[in-house]
Each structure stands twice: as structure tokens, then as C-alpha cells.
Design a protein around this motif. Structure first.
Motif, PDB file in Angstrom:
ATOM      1  N   THR A   5       0.835  -1.165   0.054  1.00 46.55           N
ATOM      2  CA  THR A   5      -0.130   0.119  -0.101  1.00 46.55           C
ATOM      3  C   THR A   5       0.719   1.369   0.341  1.00 46.55           C
ATOM      4  O   THR A   5       2.349   0.727   0.116  1.00 46.55           O
ATOM      5  CB  THR A   5      -0.380  -0.156   1.462  1.00 46.55           C
ATOM      6  OG1 THR A   5       0.034   0.280   2.096  1.00 46.55           O
ATOM      7  CG2 THR A   5      -1.303  -1.792   1.452  1.00 46.55           C
ATOM      8  N   GLU A   6       0.317   2.166  -0.108  1.00 47.68           N
ATOM      9  CA  GLU A   6       0.600   3.154   0.006  1.00 47.68           C
ATOM     10  C   GLU A   6       1.642   3.676   1.532  1.00 47.68           C
ATOM     11  O   GLU A   6       2.069   4.897   1.516  1.00 47.68           O
ATOM     12  CB  GLU A   6       0.463   4.847  -0.629  1.00 47.68           C
ATOM     13  CG  GLU A   6      -0.989   5.313   0.199  1.00 47.68           C
ATOM     14  CD  GLU A   6      -2.058   4.342  -0.417  1.00 47.68           C
ATOM     15  OE1 GLU A   6      -3.224   4.799   0.063  1.00 47.68           O
ATOM     16  OE2 GLU A   6      -1.628   3.080  -0.465  1.00 47.68           O
ATOM     17  N   PHE A   7       0.687   3.281   2.167  1.00 49.46           N
ATOM     18  CA  PHE A   7       1.261   3.989   3.868  1.00 49.46           C
ATOM     19  C   PHE A   7       2.649   3.137   4.018  1.00 49.46           C
ATOM     20  O   PHE A   7       2.778   2.610   3.509  1.00 49.46           O
ATOM     21  CB  PHE A   7      -0.027   3.237   4.308  1.00 49.46           C
ATOM     22  CG  PHE A   7      -0.661   3.576   4.208  1.00 49.46           C
ATOM     23  CD1 PHE A   7      -1.668   5.221   4.175  1.00 49.46           C
ATOM     24  CD2 PHE A   7      -1.847   2.388   3.910  1.00 49.46           C
ATOM     25  CE1 PHE A   7      -3.199   4.879   4.166  1.00 49.46           C
ATOM     26  CE2 PHE A   7      -3.346   2.738   3.476  1.00 49.46           C
ATOM     27  CZ  PHE A   7      -3.630   4.630   3.341  1.00 49.46           C
ATOM     28  N   LYS A   8       3.235   3.870   4.566  1.00 50.97           N
ATOM     29  CA  LYS A   8       4.274   4.091   5.586  1.00 50.97           C
ATOM     30  C   LYS A   8       4.020   2.697   6.584  1.00 50.97           C
ATOM     31  O   LYS A   8       2.564   2.405   7.202  1.00 50.97           O
ATOM     32  CB  LYS A   8       4.698   5.027   6.403  1.00 50.97           C
ATOM     33  CG  LYS A   8       6.111   5.411   7.437  1.00 50.97           C
ATOM     34  CD  LYS A   8       6.521   5.952   7.851  1.00 50.97           C
ATOM     35  CE  LYS A   8       7.662   6.196   8.724  1.00 50.97           C
ATOM     36  NZ  LYS A   8       7.826   7.068  10.056  1.00 50.97           N
ATOM     37  N   LYS A   9       4.950   1.959   6.444  1.00 45.36           N
ATOM     38  CA  LYS A   9       4.776   0.212   7.789  1.00 45.36           C
ATOM     39  C   LYS A   9       5.749   0.994   9.027  1.00 45.36           C
ATOM     40  O   LYS A   9       7.105   0.896   9.164  1.00 45.36           O
ATOM     41  CB  LYS A   9       5.703  -0.428   7.159  1.00 45.36           C
ATOM     42  CG  LYS A   9       4.694  -0.994   5.329  1.00 45.36           C
ATOM     43  CD  LYS A   9       4.192  -2.059   5.806  1.00 45.36           C
ATOM     44  CE  LYS A   9       3.282  -2.414   3.951  1.00 45.36           C
ATOM     45  NZ  LYS A   9       2.008  -2.639   4.081  1.00 45.36           N
ATOM     46  N   GLU A  10       5.425   0.275  10.636  1.00 45.31           N
ATOM     47  CA  GLU A  10       6.438   0.078  10.712  1.00 45.31           C
ATOM     48  C   GLU A  10       6.089  -1.098  11.734  1.00 45.31           C
ATOM     49  O   GLU A  10       5.341  -1.504  11.287  1.00 45.31           O
ATOM     50  CB  GLU A  10       5.443   1.130  12.313  1.00 45.31           C
ATOM     51  CG  GLU A  10       5.617   2.949  11.920  1.00 45.31           C
ATOM     52  CD  GLU A  10       7.123   3.310  11.922  1.00 45.31           C
ATOM     53  OE1 GLU A  10       7.939   2.368  12.331  1.00 45.31           O
ATOM     54  OE2 GLU A  10       7.592   4.059  12.257  1.00 45.31           O
ATOM     55  N   ARG A  11       7.313  -1.951  11.808  1.00 50.43           N
ATOM     56  CA  ARG A  11       7.302  -3.424  12.681  1.00 50.43           C
ATOM     57  C   ARG A  11       7.291  -3.419  13.783  1.00 50.43           C
ATOM     58  O   ARG A  11       8.521  -2.402  14.705  1.00 50.43           O
ATOM     59  CB  ARG A  11       8.455  -3.373  12.003  1.00 50.43           C
ATOM     60  CG  ARG A  11       9.011  -5.309  12.358  1.00 50.43           C
ATOM     61  CD  ARG A  11       9.462  -5.887  11.757  1.00 50.43           C
ATOM     62  NE  ARG A  11       9.261  -6.094  10.352  1.00 50.43           N
ATOM     63  CZ  ARG A  11      10.152  -6.773   9.472  1.00 50.43           C
ATOM     64  NH1 ARG A  11      11.037  -7.331   9.652  1.00 50.43           N
ATOM     65  NH2 ARG A  11       9.710  -6.848   7.871  1.00 50.43           N
TER      66      ARG A  11
END
Ligand code: UDP
Length: 235
Positions: A5-11
Motif C-alpha cells: 500500500t502507499e502507507f508507511k509501515k512500522e514493524r
């Protein structure tokens, strides 16, 4: 696979969460519906603390989460932890709230077509009746509450997928409980000709009035599970 997706990801605890608000999640679902079905259903998972622990222990569950197009955070403690760890997730996007927000955003000129899969016999039908009465812009194009253990029978799964595809929903609401619903979405993603599928636990029960939501203050404490046990001791 449409898991980008266009969203940033946080692990967080090993799970790549999409960094987004409820509003953005709703927009994503409508945009994905507008794009139409493309080779596989794009499914959404909503890990809470319990599922985060399962993710750490189970290779299978990790694959199901990895296959999701969108991973939103369903748990106030996880949102708090994300802030402490310096990778803030903006807010809790609980599966049941996402469904309600989607319904609220539906417009009558272009009704939202949904299919309910899961819950005890009769519950999905009751949910359908109450949803169409409350949200005229939502059409429930089909329901199915399959018998316990259906997932082990290839013919039953095939028929179920055919039933869902024939109803042409925009959104498949899967309420089979975790991890069954995530496994089912993962295993059938390529056969499901549905733009978006949501793995949302007991949402069909809530919509049918079988189970009430916890008060906001308990939800904020991350103790919705306590309410569910107290109000439904069979769990
Ligand atoms: N369920 C179902 N088929 C199954 C197991 C469970 O339809 O084989 C339904 C159950 O009736 C309930 C939902 O799945 O409506 C589980 O809700 P729960 O809130 O327990 O989901 P979880 O919190 O485990 O995601």
C-alpha cells in the motif's frame, strides 16, 4: 500479490503495521473497491495483542499476515507500545469499528455490496436484516454461516467461494475468528473474486446484536476481551 500500500509501515513485535488512521483505512477500502477485482482479493488483518503473540509463535500465521494487503492495529495496548517504542501508530483501527465506519461512509447512489461469512447459524442473516435497516446505502448480497469444521472440506470451500463470487460483493466480511479467518482468506485469496475482504472476528455477532461492544473506557484500556468474557461466559 497486492500487499503493498502507499502507507508507511512500522514493524512492531515483528508485524509490519500500516501507519494509518481509521479515515485512511476507510478511504483505502473504497479506493480498492473502485479499482475492482484484480486477480486476488486484497484482505485486511487486524492484529491485537493476542494475534501479535500468535504471530511470534506460528510460521503459518506469519504467512497469513504477510499475505494481507493491509494490516491495521486492533488493540489500545499496541498503540501505546508503538508510542513508547518511538514508532507511533496514529490510532486503533479495530475491525468492528472499521466495518461500522465503512457502512457510515456508504452512499445511496453507489451502494456498498457486502457478504457476511461466519458466526453461528442464523446470526449472519440477523446481522443482514439489522444492517440494511440501519444503513440504506449498504446492500447485503449474501450471507453464509458454515458449519464448524467446514474449512477441512475442499468441496464445501469450493461451493462457498462460488456462492460468494456469484453474489458479486465489493467487500467480504469474514467473521470466523482468528486464526481461522486469516487462514481462510490466505488460502482462498486467488479464488475470491472480491475486491476487499476483511478478517474481523466477532463483528457479525455485534451487527446482529448477539454481542455488545465494551464501553469506550474499557476499550481504551485495551480490555475489550474482559467485557466479552463477562457478557458472554460461553467464550
Ligand atoms: N466462528 C465461525 N466459525 C468457526 C469458528 C468461529 O463462524 O468455525 C465465528 C463465531 O461464531 C464468532 C466469530 O467466529 O462469530 C469469532 O469471534 P471472536 O470474537 O471470537 O473472534 P476473534 O476475537 O477470535 O477474532
Amino acid at each position: 500479490m497486492f500487499n503493498h500500500t502507499e502507507f508507511k509501515k512500522e514493524r512492531l513485535f515483528g508485524i509490519d503495521f500500516d501507519v494509518l488512521t481509521m479515515r485512511q483505512a476507510v478511504d483505502w477500502v473504497y479506493r480498492t473497491v473502485a479499482l475492482g477485482w484484480r486477480s486476488e482479493t486484497r484482505y485486511v488483518v487486524t492484529p491485537n495483542v493476542n494475534l501479535t503473540m500468535r504471530h511470534q509463535k506460528s510460521d503459518d500465521f506469519r504467512r497469513y499476515v504477510h499475505g494481507a494487503a493491509l494490516t491495521v492495529v486492533d488493540g489500545a495496548p499496541l498503540v501505546t507500545a508503538s508510542r513508547w517504542l518511538g514508532m507511533p501508530l496514529p490510532e486503533r483501527v479495530a475491525g468492528s469499528d472499521l466495518v461500522l465506519s465503512l457502512f457510515d461512509a456508504a452512499i445511496e447512489e453507489c451502494p456498498l455490496r457486502v457478504f457476511f461469512l461466519g458466526a453461528a447459524p442464523g446470526v449472519a442473516d440477523r446481522a443482514a436484516t439489522s444492517v440494511v435497516a440501519k444503513w440504506p446505502a449498504v446492500q447485503v448480497v449474501g450471507t453464509c454461516s458454515p458449519p464448524l469444521g467446514f474449512e477441512h472440506y475442499a468441496d464445501q470451500n469450493r461451493e462457498l467461494v462460488q456462492q460468494i463470487n456469484a453474489a458479486e460483493p465489493h467487500v467480504l466480511i469474514i467473521g470466523l475468528g482468528a486464526p481461522k479467518q486469516e487462514a481462510w482468506a490466505f488460502q482462498h485469496r486467488q479464488q475470491l473474486q472480491v475486491p476487499v475482504s476483511l478478517c474481523v472476528g466477532g463483528t457479525i455477532d455485534f451487527l446482529a446484536g448477539e454481542q455488545t461492544r465494551a464501553p469506550q473506557w474499557l476499550q481504551r484500556m485495551g480490555a475489550e476481551w474482559l467485557w466479552r468474557i463477562a457478557t458472554n461466559p460461553r467464550r
